[in-house]
Enzyme design. Sequence first.
Site, PDB file in Angstrom:
ATOM      1  N   LEU A  85      63.650  70.341  76.003  1.00  0.00           N
ATOM      2  CA  LEU A  85      63.380  69.997  74.606  1.00  0.00           C
ATOM      3  C   LEU A  85      61.975  70.384  74.142  1.00  0.00           C
ATOM      4  CD1 LEU A  85      65.096  66.491  74.540  1.00  0.00           C
ATOM      5  CD2 LEU A  85      66.107  68.734  74.141  1.00  0.00           C
ATOM      6  N   HIS A  86      61.907  70.862  72.903  1.00  0.00           N
ATOM      7  CA  HIS A  86      60.623  71.176  72.263  1.00  0.00           C
ATOM      8  C   HIS A  86      60.576  70.448  70.920  1.00  0.00           C
ATOM      9  CE1 HIS A  86      63.106  73.860  69.897  1.00  0.00           C
ATOM     10  NE2 HIS A  86      63.446  74.565  70.973  1.00  0.00           N
ATOM     11  N   HIS A 134      63.773  70.359  68.693  1.00  0.00           N
ATOM     12  CA  HIS A 134      64.784  69.356  69.057  1.00  0.00           C
ATOM     13  C   HIS A 134      64.316  67.952  68.648  1.00  0.00           C
ATOM     14  CE1 HIS A 134      65.460  72.412  72.413  1.00  0.00           C
ATOM     15  NE2 HIS A 134      66.661  72.331  71.896  1.00  0.00           N
ATOM     16  N   ASP A 186      69.764  77.677  64.280  1.00  0.00           N
ATOM     17  CA  ASP A 186      71.060  78.278  64.626  1.00  0.00           C
ATOM     18  C   ASP A 186      71.972  78.145  63.406  1.00  0.00           C
ATOM     19  OD1 ASP A 186      70.745  78.683  67.735  1.00  0.00           O
ATOM     20  OD2 ASP A 186      69.891  76.748  67.236  1.00  0.00           O
TER      21      ASP A 186
HETATM   22  P1  AMP Z   1      69.911  73.993  71.855  1.00  0.00           P
HETATM   23  O1  AMP Z   1      69.342  73.067  72.869  1.00  0.00           O
HETATM   24  O2  AMP Z   1      69.214  75.319  71.790  1.00  0.00           O
HETATM   25  O3  AMP Z   1      71.417  74.090  71.925  1.00  0.00           O
HETATM   26  O4  AMP Z   1      69.604  73.329  70.439  1.00  0.00           O
HETATM   27  C1  AMP Z   1      70.016  72.022  70.147  1.00  0.00           C
HETATM   28  C2  AMP Z   1      69.800  71.758  68.683  1.00  0.00           C
HETATM   29  O5  AMP Z   1      68.423  71.914  68.365  1.00  0.00           O
HETATM   30  C3  AMP Z   1      70.562  72.730  67.775  1.00  0.00           C
HETATM   31  O6  AMP Z   1      71.048  72.022  66.649  1.00  0.00           O
HETATM   32  C4  AMP Z   1      69.496  73.706  67.365  1.00  0.00           C
HETATM   33  O7  AMP Z   1      69.744  74.348  66.139  1.00  0.00           O
HETATM   34  C5  AMP Z   1      68.285  72.795  67.270  1.00  0.00           C
HETATM   35  N1  AMP Z   1      67.055  73.586  67.370  1.00  0.00           N
HETATM   36  C6  AMP Z   1      66.694  74.431  68.361  1.00  0.00           C
HETATM   37  N2  AMP Z   1      65.510  75.026  68.064  1.00  0.00           N
HETATM   38  C7  AMP Z   1      65.142  74.546  66.848  1.00  0.00           C
HETATM   39  C8  AMP Z   1      64.033  74.788  65.984  1.00  0.00           C
HETATM   40  N3  AMP Z   1      63.082  75.646  66.291  1.00  0.00           N
HETATM   41  N4  AMP Z   1      63.984  74.108  64.813  1.00  0.00           N
HETATM   42  C9  AMP Z   1      64.972  73.235  64.469  1.00  0.00           C
HETATM   43  N5  AMP Z   1      66.044  72.966  65.244  1.00  0.00           N
HETATM   44  C10 AMP Z   1      66.134  73.617  66.412  1.00  0.00           C
END
Ligand code: AMP
Length: 280
Positions: free
Chosen positions: A33-34, A37, A152
């Site tokens: 997580l960043h 998230h 996304d």
């Molecule tokens: P992931 O872990 O990459 O599947 O992402 C989980 C959720 O976090 C998804 O809804 C992504 O669109 C959201 N997310 C990932 N990176 C970002 C970001 N930079 N800004 C906003 N939401 C994000």
Amino acid sequence: MKVFLDINDIKKHISELKQSNKIISLVPTMGNLHSGHISLVEKAKKESDVVIVSIFVNPIQFGPNEDFNKYPRTLEEDLEKIKKAGGDIIFTPSVETMYQADPNDRCVVSSSYKSRLLCGKFRPDHFDGVLTVVLKLLNICEPDKVFFGMKDYQQYILIKDMCESLNLNIDVVACPLIRDRDGLALSSRNAYMSAEQRTMALSLSKAINSIKNAFEKGEKKVKHLKGVGLNTMSASDVAVQYIEIVDSNSLMSAEEAKKGDLVAVAAYSGKTRLIDNIIL
Ligand code: AMP
């Protein structure tokens, strides 16, 4: 904060919460997580009583030559960050728990034509895999609201469409795309890049911004606007996969761009595939 690995255990806990009419939110993630998230978790916290964060690296959304095995897994750090952001429940099942048998031998969700546009042209089964795991998570957690990042964008639209098409009574909430100070969209995959590749990667956000600027100055021809973006990216060594300007709901392109359209880009910096987008 409660951590669940088992489907029956979390279902039992959620059915108890539902008896006291709590508003339940779900934030699906693949972990590592960043701040992007965490912004979803914080928004969910403001808009509900109970926030569930799922952490699951979903094998069926990765292509055969993609990074499923090397995808960063950092559960301990993730749990700390979620606790700090006010998350209440973590659901982190194993692949066996989620799919029981061979994941490819099960019923899957088949998405609309929109899953074959933009990223879908290059990742053929990706969105069916995403929709399948999200539908499973929605059925397990039974949330009132589910939160997705605009990072996304195509995924967000397809999930919104799925909830409408399959009559799921769930509010799909879109959250803003979070960037680093220099404009790079935050992503778990940014960690794969060297310092040099990371600098090259800035050309994605520069390209979409250059398109937005040209549009605001009066250029409406999609062909010309795409040229502006490609020109910006040609200054760096990234390998462009696509740059498109499309209607932000149908994801279809036209000859002329209009306010509210989506500018979306995908490119490789070294071996790392990156995506970015902006709304005109
Ligand atoms: P992931 O872990 O990459 O599947 O992402 C989980 C959720 O976090 C998804 O809804 C992504 O669109 C959201 N997310 C990932 N990176 C970002 C970001 N930079 N800004 C906003 N939401 C994000």
